[in-house]
Design a protein around this motif. Structure first.
Motif, PDB file in Angstrom:
ATOM      1  N   ASP A 178      -6.146 -11.463  -1.205  1.00  0.00           N
ATOM      2  CA  ASP A 178      -5.903 -10.156  -0.604  1.00  0.00           C
ATOM      3  C   ASP A 178      -6.856  -9.108  -1.170  1.00  0.00           C
ATOM      4  OD1 ASP A 178      -3.913 -11.168   0.955  1.00  0.00           O
ATOM      5  OD2 ASP A 178      -2.257 -10.355  -0.225  1.00  0.00           O
ATOM      6  N   THR A 196      -4.904  -2.177   5.537  1.00  0.00           N
ATOM      7  CA  THR A 196      -3.745  -2.896   6.060  1.00  0.00           C
ATOM      8  C   THR A 196      -4.214  -3.917   7.092  1.00  0.00           C
ATOM      9  OG1 THR A 196      -3.405  -1.164   7.730  1.00  0.00           O
ATOM     10  CG2 THR A 196      -2.161  -0.958   5.679  1.00  0.00           C
ATOM     11  N   ASN A 215      -1.902  -8.922   2.913  1.00  0.00           N
ATOM     12  CA  ASN A 215      -0.449  -8.992   2.888  1.00  0.00           C
ATOM     13  C   ASN A 215       0.144  -7.793   2.161  1.00  0.00           C
ATOM     14  OD1 ASN A 215       2.161 -10.063   3.194  1.00  0.00           O
ATOM     15  ND2 ASN A 215       2.040 -11.067   1.202  1.00  0.00           N
ATOM     16  N   GLY A 216       0.879  -6.969   2.884  1.00  0.00           N
ATOM     17  CA  GLY A 216       1.508  -5.804   2.285  1.00  0.00           C
ATOM     18  C   GLY A 216       0.587  -4.614   2.109  1.00  0.00           C
ATOM     19  N   GLY A 217      -0.675  -4.787   2.448  1.00  0.00           N
ATOM     20  CA  GLY A 217      -1.629  -3.693   2.324  1.00  0.00           C
ATOM     21  C   GLY A 217      -2.199  -3.594   0.918  1.00  0.00           C
ATOM     22  N   ALA A 218      -3.290  -2.829   0.789  1.00  0.00           N
ATOM     23  CA  ALA A 218      -3.943  -2.642  -0.500  1.00  0.00           C
ATOM     24  C   ALA A 218      -4.609  -1.278  -0.522  1.00  0.00           C
ATOM     25  CB  ALA A 218      -4.981  -3.740  -0.746  1.00  0.00           C
ATOM     26  N   ASN A 257      -5.178  -1.777  -5.781  1.00  0.00           N
ATOM     27  CA  ASN A 257      -3.784  -1.565  -6.191  1.00  0.00           C
ATOM     28  C   ASN A 257      -3.683  -1.332  -7.700  1.00  0.00           C
ATOM     29  OD1 ASN A 257      -2.873  -1.822  -3.559  1.00  0.00           O
ATOM     30  ND2 ASN A 257      -2.466  -4.013  -3.754  1.00  0.00           N
TER      31      ASN A 257
END
Length: 213
Positions: free
Chosen positions: A26, A164, A169-172, A198
């Motif tokens: 990711d 996104t 997955n889940g965004g960064a 992140n």
């Protein structure tokens, strides 16, 4: 309507290699998506005629480099087709002034090729955020055309981007500061002064790019 010698950022982003301290797929996808977004935005800004990219806005600052590049729900998968309209670029005659001839140095076909190799699909990587130039010295158009020593160039820019989509997955959140400096033989070096995904540090080795013949 004038084009900036920030064209240098295009090849830097095309060629820059990244090693991920945050060793996740990711993180890799997020950073690569940001690189492709910035690269494409600069290529579109410098094209003649200028190409509009979905969800991208470039704000010209004082002088000849953009102050800010903004992304709003901008899908990276749309860039390749938009830039393909421009192709390999127009021809430029010696009678045109230096700023008008700068875009002839942009390897648009390499930008498009990188995007196609990445093979982004709709909705895989969507960008929201901005790239902002914080310091700039020596970015005069005529100097790039007439000199082989680009040591006069120094540009610092910051990146703050939410990424996104299906590939993240889940965004960064990608944030960092970069220094871009020129050298002899029409070379340019880009170095990440800080880069996180992140809030986890990401290492990016400096990249040296030559624009010499």
């Amino acid at each position: 309507m004038r084009k900036a010698p920030a064209f240098i950022m295009v090849l830097l982003i095309v060629c820059c290699s990244v090693s991920y301290a945050a060793d996740t797929a990711d993180a890799a996808m997020a950073v690569n998506g940001v690189y492709d977004g910035v690269m494409s935005a600069m290529a579109s800004y410098l094209s003649q005629p200028r190409i509009a990219l979905q969800g991208v806005r470039v704000v010209q600052g004082e002088g000849i480099i953009p102050r800010r590049i903004s992304f709003v729900r901008s899908d990276v998968s749309t860039y390749s087709d938009s830039l393909s309209f421009f192709g390999n670029g127009p021809s430029f005659s010696a009678s045109q002034n230096s700023m008008e001839r700068l875009p002839s140095l942009i390897p648009m076909e390499r930008v498009i090729s990188r995007l196609r190799r990445a093979g982004w699909k709709a909705g895989e990587v969507v960008l929201d955020g901005s790239v902002r130039v914080t310091e700039s010295e020596g970015a005069e158009a005529e100097s790039f055309i007439s000199s082989d020593d680009w040591s006069f160039l120094s540009v610092r820019f910051s990146v703050s981007m939410a990424v996104t989509g299906a590939c993240v997955n889940g965004g960064a959140v990608v944030e960092g500061t970069f220094l871009l400096s020129g050298g002899t033989g029409r070379t340019v070096t880009i170095e990440a002064e800080s880069l996180t995904v992140n809030n986890v540090p990401v290492d990016a080795a400096p990249a040296v790019i030559s624009f010499g013949g």
